[in-house]
Every structure is written in structure tokens, then in C-alpha cells.
Design an enzyme around this catalytic site. Sequence first.
Site, PDB file in Angstrom:
ATOM      1  N   ARG A   1      -4.352 -20.706 -15.207  1.00 33.76           N
ATOM      2  CA  ARG A   1      -4.749 -20.953 -13.655  1.00 33.76           C
ATOM      3  C   ARG A   1      -3.648 -21.812 -12.954  1.00 33.76           C
ATOM      4  O   ARG A   1      -3.410 -21.709 -11.957  1.00 33.76           O
ATOM      5  CB  ARG A   1      -6.130 -21.501 -13.579  1.00 33.76           C
ATOM      6  CG  ARG A   1      -6.549 -22.075 -12.203  1.00 33.76           C
ATOM      7  CD  ARG A   1      -8.013 -22.158 -11.936  1.00 33.76           C
ATOM      8  NE  ARG A   1      -8.888 -22.458 -12.954  1.00 33.76           N
ATOM      9  CZ  ARG A   1      -8.853 -23.983 -13.294  1.00 33.76           C
ATOM     10  NH1 ARG A   1      -8.154 -24.615 -12.699  1.00 33.76           N
ATOM     11  NH2 ARG A   1      -9.898 -23.841 -14.233  1.00 33.76           N
TER      12      ARG A   1
ATOM     13  N   LYS B   1       0.762  -4.801   0.385  1.00 35.29           N
ATOM     14  CA  LYS B   1       1.635  -3.799   1.068  1.00 35.29           C
ATOM     15  C   LYS B   1       2.970  -3.826   0.758  1.00 35.29           C
ATOM     16  O   LYS B   1       3.013  -3.298  -0.393  1.00 35.29           O
ATOM     17  CB  LYS B   1       1.620  -4.536   2.509  1.00 35.29           C
ATOM     18  CG  LYS B   1       0.107  -5.029   2.903  1.00 35.29           C
ATOM     19  CD  LYS B   1      -0.996  -4.039   3.020  1.00 35.29           C
ATOM     20  CE  LYS B   1      -2.371  -4.575   3.097  1.00 35.29           C
ATOM     21  NZ  LYS B   1      -2.722  -5.353   4.294  1.00 35.29           N
TER      22      LYS B   1
ATOM     23  N   TYR C   1      -4.028  -9.629  12.336  1.00 34.84           N
ATOM     24  CA  TYR C   1      -4.634  -8.515  11.470  1.00 34.84           C
ATOM     25  C   TYR C   1      -6.355  -9.046  11.545  1.00 34.84           C
ATOM     26  O   TYR C   1      -6.588 -10.179  11.348  1.00 34.84           O
ATOM     27  CB  TYR C   1      -4.175  -8.904   9.977  1.00 34.84           C
ATOM     28  CG  TYR C   1      -4.804  -8.399   8.927  1.00 34.84           C
ATOM     29  CD1 TYR C   1      -4.778  -6.996   8.607  1.00 34.84           C
ATOM     30  CD2 TYR C   1      -5.660  -9.077   8.083  1.00 34.84           C
ATOM     31  CE1 TYR C   1      -5.660  -6.369   7.641  1.00 34.84           C
ATOM     32  CE2 TYR C   1      -6.456  -8.787   6.796  1.00 34.84           C
ATOM     33  CZ  TYR C   1      -6.263  -7.316   6.578  1.00 34.84           C
ATOM     34  OH  TYR C   1      -6.962  -6.714   5.463  1.00 34.84           O
TER      35      TYR C   1
ATOM     36  N   ASP D   1       2.893 -14.688   9.274  1.00 35.73           N
ATOM     37  CA  ASP D   1       2.474 -13.508   8.099  1.00 35.73           C
ATOM     38  C   ASP D   1       3.627 -12.418   8.202  1.00 35.73           C
ATOM     39  O   ASP D   1       3.691 -11.597   9.306  1.00 35.73           O
ATOM     40  CB  ASP D   1       1.261 -12.987   8.613  1.00 35.73           C
ATOM     41  CG  ASP D   1       0.298 -12.245   7.713  1.00 35.73           C
ATOM     42  OD1 ASP D   1       1.219 -11.333   6.985  1.00 35.73           O
ATOM     43  OD2 ASP D   1      -0.693 -11.831   7.784  1.00 35.73           O
TER      44      ASP D   1
HETATM   45  C1  LIG Z   1      -3.534  -6.584   4.443  1.00 37.87           C
HETATM   46  C2  LIG Z   1      -3.097  -7.893   5.226  1.00 37.87           C
HETATM   47  C3  LIG Z   1      -3.483  -9.033   4.965  1.00 37.87           C
HETATM   48  C4  LIG Z   1      -4.503  -9.316   3.930  1.00 37.87           C
HETATM   49  O1  LIG Z   1      -4.067  -9.119   2.517  1.00 37.87           O
HETATM   50  P1  LIG Z   1      -5.003  -8.769   1.254  1.00 37.87           P
HETATM   51  O2  LIG Z   1      -3.793  -8.624   0.189  1.00 37.87           O
HETATM   52  O3  LIG Z   1      -5.693  -7.506   1.654  1.00 37.87           O
HETATM   53  O4  LIG Z   1      -5.878  -9.768   1.057  1.00 37.87           O
HETATM   54  C5  LIG Z   1      -3.103 -10.089   5.841  1.00 37.87           C
HETATM   55  N1  LIG Z   1      -2.254  -9.776   6.775  1.00 37.87           N
HETATM   56  C6  LIG Z   1      -1.760  -8.512   7.223  1.00 37.87           C
HETATM   57  C7  LIG Z   1      -0.760  -8.449   8.160  1.00 37.87           C
HETATM   58  C8  LIG Z   1      -2.064  -7.495   6.203  1.00 37.87           C
HETATM   59  O5  LIG Z   1      -1.842  -6.330   6.727  1.00 37.87           O
END
Ligand SMILES: *Cc1c(COP(=O)(O)O)cnc(C)c1O
Length: 389
Positions: free
Chosen positions: A54, A204, A107, A179
Site C-alpha cells: 500500500r 482513458k 468532468y 486535469d
Molecule cells: C474519466 C475522467 C475522470 C475520472 O477518472 P476515473 O478513472 O473514471 O475515476 C476525471 N477527469 C476526466 C477528464 C475524465 O475523463
Amino acid sequence: MTHQNYSFDTRSIHIGEEPEYLEGSNNEVVAPIVLSSTFARKQVTNHGRFEYSRTSNPTRLALEKRYASLEQTRYGLGLASGVAAETLLLFTLIKPGDHIIGFDDLYGGTKRLFNLWKEQYDLQVSLVDATQADLIEKAINSRTKLVWLESPTNPLLKVCDIAAISEIAHRHNLLVIVDNTFLSPYFQNPSVLGADIVCHSITKYIGGHSDAIGGAIMLNDDTLYGKLKFNQNALGMVPSPFDCYLVLRGLKTLSLRMERHQSNAMAIAVYLEGHPKVERVYYPGLESHPQYTLNAKQTSGFGGMVSFEIKGGEKEAVQFLESLELFTLAESLGGVESLIEHPALMTHSSITKKERELAGIKDSLIRVSVGVEDKTDLINDLSQAFEKI
Ligand SMILES: *Cc1c(COP(=O)(O)O)cnc(C)c1O
């Protein structure tokens, strides 16, 4: 040998996986999936490089080195999901009653998380149209702690000036979080533009194959890195070694994939822009995009996400989506396969209709994550679905 000075394409293959990356390794060319939850020690009060998975794990550490290298930061952290990364950031940076400023088109899951923090910790949130940097400055008050951005945003592909906003934020002693999920570090490095913290949903483009959920945080500040690392261990938001392996593997083709996502997305955006059943196309690579010039200034590309409004409303959008054969109707994005979705009924259904309307997400809006298939096959599928409505 260290590969830090090599170009992005080379680093995305090698960093963290240098055969000698681990003391006591067998010179593996591919980082082993180290499943051990715990590590033996020779002395009671001294552990070796690893103690408990962890806290840190060899497969995860290899990936974290690569994350830092690709975003051009000193530190990288691997987390169990993108939302786990965001949760760790809020937990570490926000005290009850604090105020944050976010892009109004963030998001949906990020806005949902902000809403939880509002209920639990009295977080004050101002969502503003960050395409106008001065609106950020106007929203700052004495309790403001940070500015939370995406560029381009999800699903309207709005672009903000990361360097200009970072300059404003730093003048007011605020942190800037970007992000960077949509462009991936291949097309954009927010830390180079002035952002303090970069986060990703690696689910993604970074993972790229729709087979692993994960998140990442990249940053330069020693003290903040130490706090995040401590809190991640305390809160337990860690990815599995197998998922780390999948991401290390996925990253090796990030450059190739992003180039193809982009050329396919451009072809589809141009096709959609010329289609009589399309009201409007959102793609930062089109000259018709309102921030085309700004985007080109701060990135080396436009990415693989295209959104468009179909003529009509929800009925036409649903009919179109359910008529597609090659595009998969599914949430998520950034994988090699093309996905398509209806933000109002799917990804953004967790935010209220009022918030959606304020952000400009109409019921006729469709979001496409353009994959790396043959572009003619993709366009033919769109054409046959348009004919059905
Ligand atoms: C999918 C996404 C998230 C969240 O990520 P997870 O891996 O699904 O928890 C955050 N920001 C953006 C821009 C996303 O496309």
C-alpha cells in the site's frame, strides 16, 4: 543508463523500465508484476526499499517514474482511479469552509465530488467560464485555495489559457490543478505552462485499451508530494500491480495512438461540419473553434475527442446513437476503440439539468471518442446512422 534526456516517444517506452531499475532485479526487459503485499526485512527497525505494497510497490514505482517523466515533473503518484486522485487532492488541500474555482465545463464526476465536499466539508465552489481568464480573477475571495481546470473540457472541448490563469492564480497565492486527461501528456504538459499539479484519469488515453481503471498526480513541490504520498498511504487509494503493468504496457504506444486518434478525429470533425443533419461541431482542431489559436499556442495537438449537436433534440440523438454499428455506445473515452455517448443522459446525468444548461450541454449533444480504427469505416458508420433519422 538513464533515459531522461530522450524525447517523449522514447521516454514513454523506457522510463521506469530500465532493466536495472530495481536493485536485485534479473534484468527483465519488462517490469515484473510484483504481487507481494509485504516485503521481508533483515533488521527489525530497518526495512529495505519496499515495506508494504500500500505504501509502495515495485511495479507501481516503475509506473510513477514514467508518469513524472512524461509530464515533465519531479514526482508522479499512481492511484486507483482518476476520481481517487481528485479525492486525494481535495482531502489534502482543502479545509472546511474553503473556496475553490473550477471551469464550468469540468468532468461530471469531478462536479459530483465537489458536491460531496460541499455537503460534508462546507466547500464553497464557483464554477466559471474559464475561457475568459479574467472571470477567474473576479471569482477569487479571501477563502479561495485553488483553481481547477481542464483544457479542452468535457464534453464541450472548451479551451482555457493555462499560462495566463496560472499567472493570475500565483499572484493570489492559489494553486492551479489541471486535469490533463483529454490531451494526455503527449499533446500538452500543464506543468510546463505554469500549473502546480497535473492529474489524470489514466483509464482513458494513458492506459488506452479500456481495460484498467487508474489515476495519476504529477507535481514538482517536495512538501506537497510528501503530504500526498503520506495521505495516499493513510487513505489506501492504491492501484493494483496488475493494473500498473497494463498501464506501463499501454504507455509504450501512447505517441502512436495519439497521432492516429487525432488524424481520425480531424477527418470526422470535418465530415460532421459539412453534414446537413449537424447543427454544430466542437473540435479544437477546427478553425471554427472559438479558441483554435489559443489551443494551438499551448498544445502540440488537438486530441481525439469530438462533440457535436445533431439537428433536432434528444429523440434524434438517441435514434442516431442506437443506429450505429461500429461505434460502441458506452461511457468513457480514450481507448483504441471508438466510443460514442449522450452526455445529458449518460456521463453528465449525475449533475442537475440546471447545471447542464448553464454549462451549455444540450439534449442534442453527442460526444465521440474517436478510436484508431480505419477512418473510412468510422465515417461510413456515421453516414448510415444519419440516414436512419
Ligand atoms: C474519466 C475522467 C475522470 C475520472 O477518472 P476515473 O478513472 O473514471 O475515476 C476525471 N477527469 C476526466 C477528464 C475524465 O475523463
